[in-house]
Design an enzyme around this catalytic site. Structure first.
Site, PDB file in Angstrom:
ATOM      1  N   CYS A   1      -8.214   9.177   3.343  1.00 34.33           N
ATOM      2  CA  CYS A   1      -7.212   8.546   4.195  1.00 34.33           C
ATOM      3  C   CYS A   1      -6.286   9.554   4.869  1.00 34.33           C
ATOM      4  O   CYS A   1      -5.322   9.175   5.530  1.00 34.33           O
ATOM      5  CB  CYS A   1      -6.419   7.529   3.379  1.00 34.33           C
ATOM      6  SG  CYS A   1      -7.499   6.241   2.722  1.00 34.33           S
TER       7      CYS A   1
ATOM      8  N   HIS B   1       3.128   7.577   4.385  1.00 36.61           N
ATOM      9  CA  HIS B   1       1.769   7.133   4.093  1.00 36.61           C
ATOM     10  C   HIS B   1       1.780   5.877   3.225  1.00 36.61           C
ATOM     11  O   HIS B   1       0.832   5.091   3.289  1.00 36.61           O
ATOM     12  CB  HIS B   1       1.012   8.242   3.363  1.00 36.61           C
ATOM     13  CG  HIS B   1      -0.336   7.818   2.862  1.00 36.61           C
ATOM     14  ND1 HIS B   1      -1.414   7.619   3.703  1.00 36.61           N
ATOM     15  CD2 HIS B   1      -0.784   7.523   1.605  1.00 36.61           C
ATOM     16  CE1 HIS B   1      -2.463   7.239   2.998  1.00 36.61           C
ATOM     17  NE2 HIS B   1      -2.115   7.166   1.723  1.00 36.61           N
TER      18      HIS B   1
ATOM     19  N   HIS C   1      -3.673  -0.977   5.598  1.00 33.02           N
ATOM     20  CA  HIS C   1      -4.163   0.394   5.470  1.00 33.02           C
ATOM     21  C   HIS C   1      -5.476   0.548   6.243  1.00 33.02           C
ATOM     22  O   HIS C   1      -6.527   0.099   5.799  1.00 33.02           O
ATOM     23  CB  HIS C   1      -4.378   0.723   3.998  1.00 33.02           C
ATOM     24  CG  HIS C   1      -4.629   2.182   3.732  1.00 33.02           C
ATOM     25  ND1 HIS C   1      -4.817   3.111   4.727  1.00 33.02           N
ATOM     26  CD2 HIS C   1      -4.729   2.876   2.560  1.00 33.02           C
ATOM     27  CE1 HIS C   1      -5.019   4.298   4.207  1.00 33.02           C
ATOM     28  NE2 HIS C   1      -4.969   4.186   2.888  1.00 33.02           N
TER      29      HIS C   1
END
Length: 412
Positions: A164, A302, A338
């Site tokens: 990610c 994040h 996400h």
């Protein structure tokens, strides 16, 4: 090279996100704090909150081409064309063999493999019915390659597998290749097709890391004491990157300059994050940018909505920005979920317009702050207007302990 040839700027943005299919609608969405999360029903898995994208899939290539390719390729082709259109590049300004395509991915091939196995079930698992398209669909460079085929780009293309952190990693790769004079223009960004894979949902659920809520819009709750996991989303964002001297030469609109970046590894665990390494990653990016923490206006976090992940990042941010009272913090995943390999680049795109409107978009679904996630100037529920915004620090972290941070500065 002159100094301006080492300065890399963003001149085009193309994106699709849960709730928006262009940068203007996306900015409107995040400023309003309007969730793009909905409920889906996945085969074998059942119902879950997820972020799905809606866009004109046949705007830049035919339905037959989309069917031959992949969902990730479809998203990538759309975003790349939109980015070039937004950049206002005249045909031939950059040679096709001097253009690079760098796409960040968390994973690729799961969706196609799951679909083929499901299809094969109807033929009693007779592999003679397995599609000959499977291999080109599942190779890691597929989305980047589909972009080059659509645009006739003959320069280098490849995908960057960085979990990610991949979106940020692709921007870093684009900057490096431009500074090395390997290419004259780069299309760099990230893509996620993860909502098509029941295995991803099942794995997060098995880890106890899949978000659940009464309403899907409230499922992604970074920093909240009742947060319980990740909302899986699809999406994509591609940027046009150019050297400053060439961008100025053609009178391009400049969204910002990529002035610093950092990448490092936790070297500790397959899944669990590590605040000390995350702090070091931010410090690396600040050092490359030649900036102090108190010179950063926005920290784009994040934070995914997991218990330990959010707390670790908040500790890292507190350690780096403890003497930065005018730095503001927000989170985009609370709005779109996400988007895995596209997360970092979409979150940057959500914040870049701050250079023009001086607004910090809010974090949503935060009703009870976890004390472990307390941050100075955390923006919640509604935008905050600042006198001037010139710098954004964008965090993206991933499994196997990979960390990335990018610093973008307003150009003027």
């Amino acid at each position: 090279m002159s100094a301006d040839k080492y300065r890399i700027v963003i001149t085009g943005i193309g994106l699709v996100a849960p709730g928006a299919s262009n940068k203007e609608d996306f900015r409107t969405q995040v400023l309003a704090g309007r969730s793009g999360i909905q409920e889906i029903d996945l085969r074998y898995f059942g119902k879950a909150a997820a972020g799905l994208c809606s866009f004109e899939e046949t705007r830049y290539r035919k339905k037959k081409e989309n069917k031959k390719g992949t969902r990730a390729g479809c998203i990538g082709v759309y975003c790349a064309h939109e980015a070039l259109l937004d950049a206002g590049l005249e045909e031939g300004f950059y040679r096709q063999d001097r253009t690079g395509v760098y796409v960040g991915l968390t994973e690729h091939g799961n969706v196609e493999t799951e679909n083929e196995i499901y299809h094969l079930k109807g033929y009693d698992y007779d592999v003679s019915y397995w599609t000959h398209h499977h291999n080109p669909r599942t190779v890691l460079n597929n989305p980047a390659g589909e972009i080059t085929i659509s645009l006739g780009i003959t320069g280098p293309h490849y995908s960057i597998g960085a979990a990610c952190a991949a979106g940020n990693a692709s921007l870093i790769q684009g900057v490096q290749m431009l500074r090395l004079d390997e290419v004259d223009m780069a299309l760099a960004g990230g893509i996620s097709e993860s909502t098509g894979s029941f295995g991803i949902f099942a794995s997060f659920k098995a880890q106890g890391a899949l978000a659940e809520a009464v309403s899907p819009e409230q499922a992604c709750r970074p920093f909240d004491s009742k947060r319980n996991g990740i909302v899986v989303s699809e999406g994509g964002c591609i940027y046009v990157l150019e050297r400053l001297d060439r961008a100025l030469q053609r009178g391009a609109r400049i969204y910002g300059e990529l002035v610093g970046y950092g990448m490092n590894s936790d070297a500790r665990d397959f899944v669990l994050p590590f605040d000390e390494r995350q702090a070091q990653c931010m410090q690396l990016a600040l050092a490359k940018a030649g900036l102090q923490p108190d010179q950063i206006d926005i920290v784009s976090t994040h934070a995914t909505g997991t218990k330990q992940g959010d707390a670790e990042e908040c500790r890292a941010i507190r350690s780096v920005f403890q003497n930065a009272p005018n730095t503001y913090v927000n989170n985009t995943k609370s709005i779109i979920g996400h988007a895995m390999g596209a997360a970092g680049v979409l979150e940057l795109a959500a914040n870049l317009p701050s250079f023009e409107d001086n607004l910090v978009h809010p974090t949503i679904n935060l009703t009870e702050l976890d004390p472990d996630c307390a941050l100075t100037n955390l923006v919640v529920d509604r935008p905050v207007e600042l006198p001037r915004i010139r710098t954004i620090l964008n965090n993206s972290f991933g499994m196997l302990g990979i960390n990335s941070t990018v610093v973008v500065q307003a150009w003027a």
